[in-house]
Design an enzyme around this catalytic site. Sequence first.
Site, short mmCIF file in Angstrom:
data_model
loop_
_atom_site.label_atom_id
_atom_site.label_comp_id
_atom_site.label_asym_id
_atom_site.label_seq_id
_atom_site.Cartn_x
_atom_site.Cartn_y
_atom_site.Cartn_z
N CYS A 152 0.72 -1.33 0.07
CA CYS A 152 0.01 -0.05 -0.01
C CYS A 152 0.99 1.24 0.04
O CYS A 152 0.47 2.27 0.06
CB CYS A 152 -0.82 0.08 1.17
SG CYS A 152 -0.17 -0.28 2.83
N CYS A 177 -0.32 -3.94 7.64
CA CYS A 177 0.33 -2.53 7.88
C CYS A 177 1.22 -2.77 9.20
O CYS A 177 2.15 -1.84 9.51
CB CYS A 177 -0.76 -1.68 8.15
SG CYS A 177 -1.90 -1.49 6.98
#
Lengths: 394, 394, 150, 150
Positions: C57, C126
Amino acid sequence: MTKSTPAKIIYMDHSATTPTHPDVVKEMLPYFTEHFGNPSSLYRIARESKFAVSKARKQVADVLGCTPDEIFFTAGGTESDNWAIKGTAFANKDRGNHIITTKIEHHAVLHTCEYLEKEGFEVTYLPVNEYGIVDPDVLIKSITDRTILISVMMANNEIGTIQPIKEIGEIAREKNIYFHTDAVQAIGNLEIDVHEMNIDMLSLSAHKFYGPKGTGALYIRKGINIGSFIHGGSQENGHRAGTENLPGIIGLGYAIERATQNISEHNEKISSMRDRLLDGIIETIPDVHLNGHPKQRLSNNINISVRGTDGEALLLMLDMKGVCVSTGSACSSGEESASHVLSAISVPPALARGSVRLTLGNENTKEDIDYVLDVLPPIVSRLRALSPVNNYSQ
Amino acid sequence: MTKSTPAKIIYMDHSATTPTHPDVVKEMLPYFTEHFGNPSSLYRIARESKFAVSKARKQVADVLGCTPDEIFFTAGGTESDNWAIKGTAFANKDRGNHIITTKIEHHAVLHTCEYLEKEGFEVTYLPVNEYGIVDPDVLIKSITDRTILISVMMANNEIGTIQPIKEIGEIAREKNIYFHTDAVQAIGNLEIDVHEMNIDMLSLSAHKFYGPKGTGALYIRKGINIGSFIHGGSQENGHRAGTENLPGIIGLGYAIERATQNISEHNEKISSMRDRLLDGIIETIPDVHLNGHPKQRLSNNINISVRGTDGEALLLMLDMKGVCVSTGSACSSGEESASHVLSAISVPPALARGSVRLTLGNENTKEDIDYVLDVLPPIVSRLRALSPVNNYSQ
Amino acid sequence: MFGFLLIMPKVRHYNNQKYRVNTDMYNETVMEHFSNPKNAGEMKDADAVGEMESPECGDTTKIYLKIENDIITDIKFQTLGCAAAIASTSMATDMVIGKTLTEAWELTNNEVVNALGGLPEKKIHCSLLAEDALHAAINQYRKKQGLKPW
Amino acid sequence: MFGFLLIMPKVRHYNNQKYRVNTDMYNETVMEHFSNPKNAGEMKDADAVGEMESPECGDTTKIYLKIENDIITDIKFQTLGCAAAIASTSMATDMVIGKTLTEAWELTNNEVVNALGGLPEKKIHCSLLAEDALHAAINQYRKKQGLKPW
Ligand SMILES: Cc1ncc(COP(=O)(O)O)c(C=O)c1O
Ligand SMILES: Cc1ncc(COP(=O)(O)O)c(C=O)c1O
């Protein structure tokens, strides 16, 4: 900071959904408890339901410039899109298997087209220019003698870009190809006349114009060869089965009448607020980029990329200040990659990741604008200070 | 007589639809105007919407004995039936193309199956006995190694007959065939446990149990190979696209909890009223025939054929007296021929034409029963006097 | 009103490890670390710096270490990323401060996620960023010391 | 409230004839003829009787005539059928009473439907029953008189 609730909620995500207007709720209420008869039944209380549905159908038809028997109620914009596209694709597959749409359609159209590709259809996804606008010449070139359907949205939900629908409609008419438009974001913002615009099918959804969620409609021009999508009882003149969402339909009818009474006045009011907000943001925050067309866009839409920030982080920090915005389309917020619309208009990924959409609505005031102009710059500064990547222009 | 409105409406058509209970409406109301956030959005007011949907999902799961992630909200019973049947048919066509259902299903199932026949599937429509009950042995005999789906309704909407669902589920499980049941009429009347009953998919619709029209659900057992029916956004865990009908879903959740709290008590109360009404009718009106099973039927259902009369005429005359009933299924009232259910249980056409269905509900009182017993016999006498065919037993 | 759902964690298998997975959005611990991150900022005189960008991302995290006698005496981080990336780096830095490099190396994103009380499933990746950036910083330090990177 | 819709007729082509078609349910004239039919009942001493059953829905209508000097001086009917069948027979009998047999023969269901202010489209066929039963009665009478049926 997390736990404290801001004094006021400033809702600026009207393209995701709108609150149902209290007057609309008031119109709907009697149809839950009092006039609750099934419109298919024959006794008087049910006939009242049926007549109320007829009235709503006329309200929608009047806005689109068609006849009431060309309006079919559905459970929302997504069902309308599915029905229009699958319904004409399967019904006309002897004539051809080619469908033309754009790269920036809502997922309700895109994922439906992808499904049809698996079923043997060929789909052309038209590119758009940097502003998100389809080039009619490119459309013409993509037409083959196997093309049975063109589906181009009237206005984009992320960047608000408005398409040259009339021109596209003319091309489709000339080539004898069905033309569907997803007008979910357009109702209440653009004047629509399906005849003048050569539209054969049009999708709309009540919750985008202060009507209830879970109710929509599909306009189908008389004579269009389209199959049923939901099979069963003979509701909607035998074309869409299922007991009618009576209060929802009443609400949709009333809401569309309300939302389209003064479109130009509404747009003037909203766009002047929008422009003040956008100008203010660009003045106070360096390296902010507007996505979409500067003029040819919905009057309520701002979509900006703030370099050096993350859209979700911006959204959550604004939320802590009571401001509701979105990053990309509400529907695709579950996905990680940059929005397909921003990719289609070639926003670089590093910029696209810092994108937020602010879409104004009737309840927003000048004070709301001032408030957002107050809280947004420090949030951006804070996030930028936290970022290891500081390559934005100060 | 035509113009005078009766003092009170006595609604006895609860299988067509029910009024939304005022408490249910009250639960729904905040989600129109206040908690209106799109559940897909990320800010707090939208997360509240999402959590409210989760709560409703759990309310449904608790009633069916499954987990919340096996519940998918839809726009009603018809969509649920369409999804279950088309979704499994197309997804499993490499395993086989044979579907088994019954002659007495709702049109939402029957017309969906007829559509699939045009798409190359083979459908067996099982006969039923004179009471409308499917014979499990006949079902077993109709299974082939191409059979991918069995769809048998839990309780019939016209004659109220209850099917041996657990037995049918066992057969399906044993043969490794998916089993769908349309339980639209069963919720609130029958105890359901999808595991005990070996049900793989189950359709339900809120407006049949004092919830709102236009909201339903489909239970899909984990691991079932089923495609999406409506494509688009990633709502409902990616399986059913379209912005959630938030108030509708809240209403469904609350209504199903309410309707299933005291099923046996409810049935006792309703069936004792029903029996008094039925006994009274049979005592006072000659040549009246009960359609369906005398015992194995929904506690609120009366379906009778009154020889020498016409169902529509009975219905309209009762309506003038303020009594709402139906003739056949509400959905098929647009059709001329005798109901497919009455044909399937071999009611002779001359008798079937004089059929009415009275389905009681929570608001009905003993006084309502007395009133109907008062007004129905003279209506029947009047219609019979008007008839040239007087071959009924006096 | 529905706060109980926000913090309802489930234990699930992910990349062969057990993580607490939040079924919906961020819980209050995550939101607290996101809105008031610990050890945020640059460190001009760091003994070691590690930077990592997530291929998934584009989230980027930079970790600065001050090291004395193999012990992390001070730590700072900068993150361009979503709330999960910021919060998990904040939590990770807080967990290794005062630890030896060996101890710090052994901290897994698994432990960070659990310390946060869970993350939404699609946000678990993440949390890898902090672990990776920390490893990069420690190895940079080891190299500076003439040691083989771990 | 929506009464205006109930009586909103449209003229449409049906079996090559113009009919008033009600888009929804029955109008008030139809309901009045249904609930208080004119000339309903049996006639024991009729001069002619005609009976007709609709193959489409099993509706049955029987018309009894009293005839003097080729004029219908009295008429009765019995109908087993829906509201449309009852109302249109009631209207038809009322329209031919006092008429000559020739005039009565010429009454079409078209005229009956229009006199009723229209019927729902799918109920138009119910109005044929009255015309057919009347024709049957008149022909029975003509045969009794030694005349050729029309
Ligand atoms: C352009 C567009 N099309 C379709 C939809 C889907 O409509 P609905 O949410 O009513 O299913 C939306 C909104 O989500 C939209 O913005
Ligand atoms: C047995 C049965 N199945 C399906 C349906 C369709 O449900 P809905 O009206 O919610 O579409 C009904 C009711 O009309 C029904 O009674």
